[in-house]
Design a protein around this motif. Structure first.
Motif, PDB file in Angstrom:
ATOM      1  N   LEU B  46      30.812  10.457  49.495  1.00  0.00           N
ATOM      2  CA  LEU B  46      29.695  12.106  49.452  1.00  0.00           C
ATOM      3  C   LEU B  46      30.221  13.555  49.445  1.00  0.00           C
ATOM      4  CD1 LEU B  46      26.908  12.521  52.796  1.00  0.00           C
ATOM      5  CD2 LEU B  46      26.080  11.728  50.631  1.00  0.00           C
ATOM      6  N   LEU B  47      30.499  13.468  49.064  1.00  0.00           N
ATOM      7  CA  LEU B  47      31.907  14.947  49.181  1.00  0.00           C
ATOM      8  C   LEU B  47      32.458  14.328  47.390  1.00  0.00           C
ATOM      9  CD1 LEU B  47      33.864  15.982  51.704  1.00  0.00           C
ATOM     10  CD2 LEU B  47      31.640  17.384  50.127  1.00  0.00           C
ATOM     11  N   GLN B  48      32.100  12.580  46.811  1.00  0.00           N
ATOM     12  CA  GLN B  48      32.940  13.215  45.210  1.00  0.00           C
ATOM     13  C   GLN B  48      34.374  12.819  45.244  1.00  0.00           C
ATOM     14  OE1 GLN B  48      30.043  12.210  43.396  1.00  0.00           O
ATOM     15  NE2 GLN B  48      28.594  13.454  44.019  1.00  0.00           N
ATOM     16  N   ALA B  49      34.718  12.506  46.556  1.00  0.00           N
ATOM     17  CA  ALA B  49      36.345  12.604  46.330  1.00  0.00           C
ATOM     18  C   ALA B  49      36.538  10.470  46.643  1.00  0.00           C
ATOM     19  CB  ALA B  49      37.366  13.342  47.929  1.00  0.00           C
ATOM     20  N   GLN B  50      36.080  10.025  45.706  1.00  0.00           N
ATOM     21  CA  GLN B  50      36.893   8.761  45.544  1.00  0.00           C
ATOM     22  C   GLN B  50      38.106   7.878  46.347  1.00  0.00           C
ATOM     23  OE1 GLN B  50      35.085  10.414  42.960  1.00  0.00           O
ATOM     24  NE2 GLN B  50      33.737   9.486  41.990  1.00  0.00           N
ATOM     25  N   PHE B  51      38.732   9.045  45.615  1.00  0.00           N
ATOM     26  CA  PHE B  51      39.938   8.223  45.650  1.00  0.00           C
ATOM     27  C   PHE B  51      40.515   8.348  47.146  1.00  0.00           C
ATOM     28  CE2 PHE B  51      44.799   8.961  45.472  1.00  0.00           C
ATOM     29  CZ  PHE B  51      44.626   7.520  44.821  1.00  0.00           C
ATOM     30  N   LEU B  52      40.069   9.541  48.486  1.00  0.00           N
ATOM     31  CA  LEU B  52      40.604   9.812  49.154  1.00  0.00           C
ATOM     32  C   LEU B  52      40.104   8.796  49.988  1.00  0.00           C
ATOM     33  CD1 LEU B  52      41.372  13.416  48.553  1.00  0.00           C
ATOM     34  CD2 LEU B  52      43.396  11.651  49.613  1.00  0.00           C
TER      35      LEU B  52
END
Lengths: 100, 173
Positions: B46-52
């Motif tokens: 949701l926070l746009q941190a796909q990699f993490l």
């Protein structure tokens, strides 16, 4: 768009759950899992700030903290295993060799 | 739509966290923690941190939790008889300490949203693999290599601590 406050509040609640777990449980492994939960809560804070700033540095820090968490889990479980082997218990109230 | 997903994931996260702390069976606790990690990964998405989010599932819900479950099953623990037996004062103290910590953190959060700039357009791209790799392999290359050494040292240290010393045991008997 959700306000950043909600992410930070969620992270605070998770951290508190982990803290209470560390304080009330006696099983060393569960205490260890609670520490992992607290680490995750802090990671969530870092990522939400990083995202809302549009700055990638916070996520780099989370990457390193993940690596440290993995190292910590490996060492901690090895210590628990060694204690269990010598003392036949993972109950931390029974691990009192260094108590005066 | 985002709000509903967030509420769902937040309830799942908090519920599984509580389930982990309050469960008597250690294996169930570990499985609740896996659920917790996965829902936190959803929040990262949701926070746009796909990699993490991906790394969270691979490393935490995958590797670390497998290690935990392996150790739990290796030790063959029984259920704890009761979470709340004696020393009630300890639990009351822990609860109040938790409440105080939570209220302190929430108090310090007041007005934090005003300190931040308006949502920047870079938020969409900040969490992609490209963006992270660009910074990780240039500005933070030294720290990245140190991480490799740290992990190697951790593995060697764990082997040293956990290995079964037959000769020592024989000498003590």
């Amino acid at each position: 768009m959700i306000e950043i406050d909600w992410y930070l509040a969620l992270s605070a609640v998770l951290f508190t759950i982990g803290l209470i777990g560390v304080l009330i449980r006696r099983n060393a492994i569960v205490i260890f899992m609670c520490v992992e939960l607290m680490l995750n809560a802090v990671n969530l804070t870092l990522i939400s700030f990083s995202s809302y700033h549009g700055d990638v540095t916070g996520q780099i820090l989370v990457f390193f903290s993940l690596a440290v968490a993995a190292a910590e889990a490996v060492i901690g479980l090895a210590i628990i295993l060694a204690i269990f082997r010598n003392n036949i218990s993972v109950d931390i109230t029974k691990v009192n060799l260094l108590r005066w | 739509m985002d709000t509903f997903i967030f509420i769902f994931l937040a309830v799942l996260t908090i519920g599984s966290g509580l389930g982990m702390v309050l469960n008597k069976n250690t294996v169930n606790s570990a499985l609740f923690l896996v659920l917790n990690m996965v829902s936190i990964a959803g929040i990262y998405l949701l926070l746009q941190a796909q990699f993490l989010a991906l790394i969270q599932i691979l490393v935490y819900a995958g590797a670390i939790m497998v290690l935990f479950l392996f150790v739990i099953m290796l030790l063959n623990l029984d259920d704890e008889k009761s979470l709340f037996n004696k020393m009630r004062a300890k639990y009351v103290f822990a609860f109040f300490l938790g409440v105080i910590t939570l209220s302190l953190i929430l108090y310090s959060l007041e007005g934090v949203a005003d300190l931040l700039p308006e949502i920047s357009p870079e938020m969409e791209t900040a969490g992609t693999v490209e963006a992270l790799g660009d910074v990780l392999y240039t500005d933070y290359l030294f720290a990245f290599e140190m991480t490799a050494i740290l992990l190697t040292a951790a593995v060697v240290g764990a082997l040293m601590i956990a290995q079964y010393k037959k000769s020592n045991n024989g000498a003590s008997e």
